[in-house]
Design a protein around this motif. Structure first.
Motif, PDB file in Angstrom:
ATOM      1  N   MET A  45       0.815  -1.193   0.111  1.00 17.77           N
ATOM      2  CA  MET A  45      -0.047   0.199  -0.001  1.00 17.77           C
ATOM      3  C   MET A  45       0.995   1.216  -0.042  1.00 17.77           C
ATOM      4  SD  MET A  45      -3.302   0.624   2.420  1.00 17.77           S
ATOM      5  CE  MET A  45      -4.257   0.170   0.862  1.00 17.77           C
ATOM      6  N   LYS A  46       0.720   2.263  -0.971  1.00 19.89           N
ATOM      7  CA  LYS A  46       1.351   3.422  -0.976  1.00 19.89           C
ATOM      8  C   LYS A  46       0.746   4.536  -0.459  1.00 19.89           C
ATOM      9  CE  LYS A  46       4.703   1.664  -3.758  1.00 19.89           C
ATOM     10  NZ  LYS A  46       5.840   1.122  -3.324  1.00 19.89           N
ATOM     11  N   TYR A  47       1.053   5.619   0.295  1.00 21.21           N
ATOM     12  CA  TYR A  47       0.849   6.738   0.866  1.00 21.21           C
ATOM     13  C   TYR A  47       1.417   7.963   0.038  1.00 21.21           C
ATOM     14  CZ  TYR A  47      -1.925   4.101   4.124  1.00 21.21           C
ATOM     15  OH  TYR A  47      -2.931   3.137   4.700  1.00 21.21           O
ATOM     16  N   LEU A  48       0.849   8.729  -0.563  1.00 15.91           N
ATOM     17  CA  LEU A  48       1.624   9.813  -1.178  1.00 15.91           C
ATOM     18  C   LEU A  48       1.097  11.062  -0.256  1.00 15.91           C
ATOM     19  CD1 LEU A  48       1.463   7.948  -3.475  1.00 15.91           C
ATOM     20  CD2 LEU A  48       1.659   9.736  -5.084  1.00 15.91           C
ATOM     21  N   PHE A  49       2.136  12.203   0.194  1.00 12.68           N
ATOM     22  CA  PHE A  49       1.956  13.357   0.471  1.00 12.68           C
ATOM     23  C   PHE A  49       2.695  14.572  -0.190  1.00 12.68           C
ATOM     24  CE2 PHE A  49       2.671   9.952   3.677  1.00 12.68           C
ATOM     25  CZ  PHE A  49       1.556   9.668   4.588  1.00 12.68           C
ATOM     26  N   GLU A  50       1.893  15.697  -0.106  1.00 11.24           N
ATOM     27  CA  GLU A  50       2.623  16.882  -0.724  1.00 11.24           C
ATOM     28  C   GLU A  50       2.988  17.533   0.556  1.00 11.24           C
ATOM     29  OE1 GLU A  50       1.531  19.551  -4.118  1.00 11.24           O
ATOM     30  OE2 GLU A  50       0.952  20.504  -2.337  1.00 11.24           O
ATOM     31  N   ILE A  51       4.251  17.915   0.764  1.00 10.45           N
ATOM     32  CA  ILE A  51       4.618  18.677   2.124  1.00 10.45           C
ATOM     33  C   ILE A  51       5.231  20.094   1.660  1.00 10.45           C
ATOM     34  CG2 ILE A  51       6.456  18.506   3.910  1.00 10.45           C
ATOM     35  CD1 ILE A  51       6.150  15.379   3.119  1.00 10.45           C
ATOM     36  N   THR A  52       4.942  21.158   2.389  1.00 13.00           N
ATOM     37  CA  THR A  52       5.314  22.207   2.024  1.00 13.00           C
ATOM     38  C   THR A  52       6.024  22.640   3.603  1.00 13.00           C
ATOM     39  OG1 THR A  52       3.675  23.022   0.699  1.00 13.00           O
ATOM     40  CG2 THR A  52       4.903  24.774   1.784  1.00 13.00           C
ATOM     41  N   ILE A  53       7.423  22.682   3.525  1.00 14.44           N
ATOM     42  CA  ILE A  53       7.899  23.247   4.558  1.00 14.44           C
ATOM     43  C   ILE A  53       7.718  24.493   5.288  1.00 14.44           C
ATOM     44  CG2 ILE A  53       9.893  21.538   4.221  1.00 14.44           C
ATOM     45  CD1 ILE A  53      11.556  23.835   3.621  1.00 14.44           C
ATOM     46  N   LYS A  54       7.821  24.640   6.738  1.00 15.85           N
ATOM     47  CA  LYS A  54       7.172  25.769   7.306  1.00 15.85           C
ATOM     48  C   LYS A  54       8.353  26.878   6.975  1.00 15.85           C
ATOM     49  CE  LYS A  54       5.052  23.407  11.035  1.00 15.85           C
ATOM     50  NZ  LYS A  54       4.932  23.037  12.457  1.00 15.85           N
ATOM     51  N   PRO A  55       8.005  28.065   7.076  1.00 16.76           N
ATOM     52  CA  PRO A  55       8.907  29.263   7.027  1.00 16.76           C
ATOM     53  C   PRO A  55      10.131  29.196   8.025  1.00 16.76           C
ATOM     54  CG  PRO A  55       6.529  29.909   6.531  1.00 16.76           C
ATOM     55  CD  PRO A  55       6.446  28.666   6.979  1.00 16.76           C
ATOM     56  N   GLY A  56      10.920  29.342   7.565  1.00 10.66           N
ATOM     57  CA  GLY A  56      12.310  29.604   8.770  1.00 10.66           C
ATOM     58  C   GLY A  56      12.907  28.081   8.815  1.00 10.66           C
ATOM     59  N   LEU A  57      12.576  27.187   8.024  1.00 11.20           N
ATOM     60  CA  LEU A  57      13.108  25.660   7.991  1.00 11.20           C
ATOM     61  C   LEU A  57      13.545  25.624   6.430  1.00 11.20           C
ATOM     62  CD1 LEU A  57      13.402  23.235   9.728  1.00 11.20           C
ATOM     63  CD2 LEU A  57      11.531  22.325   8.338  1.00 11.20           C
ATOM     64  N   THR A  58      14.946  25.214   6.590  1.00  8.24           N
ATOM     65  CA  THR A  58      15.597  25.006   5.344  1.00  8.24           C
ATOM     66  C   THR A  58      15.230  23.688   4.593  1.00  8.24           C
ATOM     67  OG1 THR A  58      17.515  24.191   6.101  1.00  8.24           O
ATOM     68  CG2 THR A  58      17.545  26.415   6.069  1.00  8.24           C
ATOM     69  N   GLU A  59      15.228  23.745   3.264  1.00  9.72           N
ATOM     70  CA  GLU A  59      15.113  22.322   2.955  1.00  9.72           C
ATOM     71  C   GLU A  59      15.938  21.234   3.358  1.00  9.72           C
ATOM     72  OE1 GLU A  59      15.224  22.952  -1.499  1.00  9.72           O
ATOM     73  OE2 GLU A  59      13.347  23.847  -1.579  1.00  9.72           O
ATOM     74  N   GLU A  60      17.165  21.592   3.679  1.00  4.10           N
ATOM     75  CA  GLU A  60      18.151  20.568   3.943  1.00  4.10           C
ATOM     76  C   GLU A  60      17.978  19.989   5.431  1.00  4.10           C
ATOM     77  OE1 GLU A  60      19.096  23.659   2.802  1.00  4.10           O
ATOM     78  OE2 GLU A  60      19.919  23.027   0.807  1.00  4.10           O
ATOM     79  N   GLU A  61      17.193  21.192   6.327  1.00  2.00           N
ATOM     80  CA  GLU A  61      16.998  20.639   7.573  1.00  2.00           C
ATOM     81  C   GLU A  61      15.872  19.855   7.433  1.00  2.00           C
ATOM     82  OE1 GLU A  61      18.050  24.508  10.291  1.00  2.00           O
ATOM     83  OE2 GLU A  61      16.136  24.773   8.992  1.00  2.00           O
ATOM     84  N   TYR A  62      14.736  20.040   6.717  1.00  2.00           N
ATOM     85  CA  TYR A  62      13.633  19.156   6.454  1.00  2.00           C
ATOM     86  C   TYR A  62      14.162  17.877   6.026  1.00  2.00           C
ATOM     87  CZ  TYR A  62       9.468  17.017   5.502  1.00  2.00           C
ATOM     88  OH  TYR A  62       8.361  16.077   5.523  1.00  2.00           O
ATOM     89  N   ILE A  63      15.005  17.628   5.151  1.00  2.00           N
ATOM     90  CA  ILE A  63      15.472  16.393   4.532  1.00  2.00           C
ATOM     91  C   ILE A  63      15.958  15.521   5.674  1.00  2.00           C
ATOM     92  CG2 ILE A  63      17.005  15.234   3.100  1.00  2.00           C
ATOM     93  CD1 ILE A  63      16.517  17.673   1.138  1.00  2.00           C
ATOM     94  N   LYS A  64      16.768  16.197   6.641  1.00  9.00           N
ATOM     95  CA  LYS A  64      17.571  15.617   7.685  1.00  9.00           C
ATOM     96  C   LYS A  64      16.258  14.983   8.532  1.00  9.00           C
ATOM     97  CE  LYS A  64      21.889  17.523   7.609  1.00  9.00           C
ATOM     98  NZ  LYS A  64      22.992  18.459   8.006  1.00  9.00           N
ATOM     99  N   ALA A  65      15.569  15.759   9.107  1.00  8.72           N
ATOM    100  CA  ALA A  65      14.330  15.411   9.791  1.00  8.72           C
ATOM    101  C   ALA A  65      13.470  14.364   9.030  1.00  8.72           C
ATOM    102  CB  ALA A  65      13.371  16.613  10.066  1.00  8.72           C
ATOM    103  N   TRP A  66      13.153  14.264   7.997  1.00 12.79           N
ATOM    104  CA  TRP A  66      12.391  13.444   7.311  1.00 12.79           C
ATOM    105  C   TRP A  66      13.244  11.997   7.270  1.00 12.79           C
ATOM    106  CZ3 TRP A  66       7.720  12.228   5.235  1.00 12.79           C
ATOM    107  CH2 TRP A  66       7.455  11.330   4.570  1.00 12.79           C
ATOM    108  N   GLU A  67      14.350  11.999   6.974  1.00 11.16           N
ATOM    109  CA  GLU A  67      15.325  10.814   7.130  1.00 11.16           C
ATOM    110  C   GLU A  67      15.195  10.156   8.403  1.00 11.16           C
ATOM    111  OE1 GLU A  67      19.046  12.671   5.723  1.00 11.16           O
ATOM    112  OE2 GLU A  67      18.203  11.972   3.404  1.00 11.16           O
TER     113      GLU A  67
END
Length: 76
Positions: free
Chosen positions: A1-23
Motif C-alpha cells: 500500500m502506498k501513501y503519497l504526501f505533498e509537503i510544504t516546509i514551514k517558513p524558517g526551516l531550510t530544505e536541508e533541515e527538512y530532509i534531515k528530519a524526514w530521514e
C-alpha cells in the motif's frame, strides 16, 4: 500500500533541515514496524515543496504503527 504526501516546509526551516528530519523520522518508523516498507522523498520544482511516498504492507499495519509512535492506544 502506498501513501503519497505533498509537503510544504514551514517558513524558517531550510530544505536541508527538512530532509534531515524526514530521514530521521523515516528511520524511526522503519525500525518500529515490520509493516513499514520504506519511504522516498522527492523535491519538486517549487521551493520548499516535496512529494513523499511511504510504502506499507497493509493499511492496518500503518494505523497500528502510527498509534504506537504517537503513544495512542486502541481505545482512544
Amino acid at each position: 500500500m502506498k501513501y503519497l504526501f505533498e509537503i510544504t516546509i514551514k517558513p524558517g526551516l531550510t530544505e536541508e533541515e527538512y530532509i534531515k528530519a524526514w530521514e530521521k523520522g523515516s528511520k524511526i518508523i522503519q525500525a518500529s514496524s515490520d509493516e513499514a516498507e520504506g519511504t522516498i522523498l522527492y523535491k519538486t520544482d517549487e521551493p520548499g515543496v516535496f512529494i513523499a511516498i511511504a510504502s506499507w504492507k497493509s493499511r492496518e499495519g500503518r494505523v497500528e504503527a502510527m498509534k504506537k509512535l504517537e503513544g495512542v492506544d486502541e481505545e482512544t
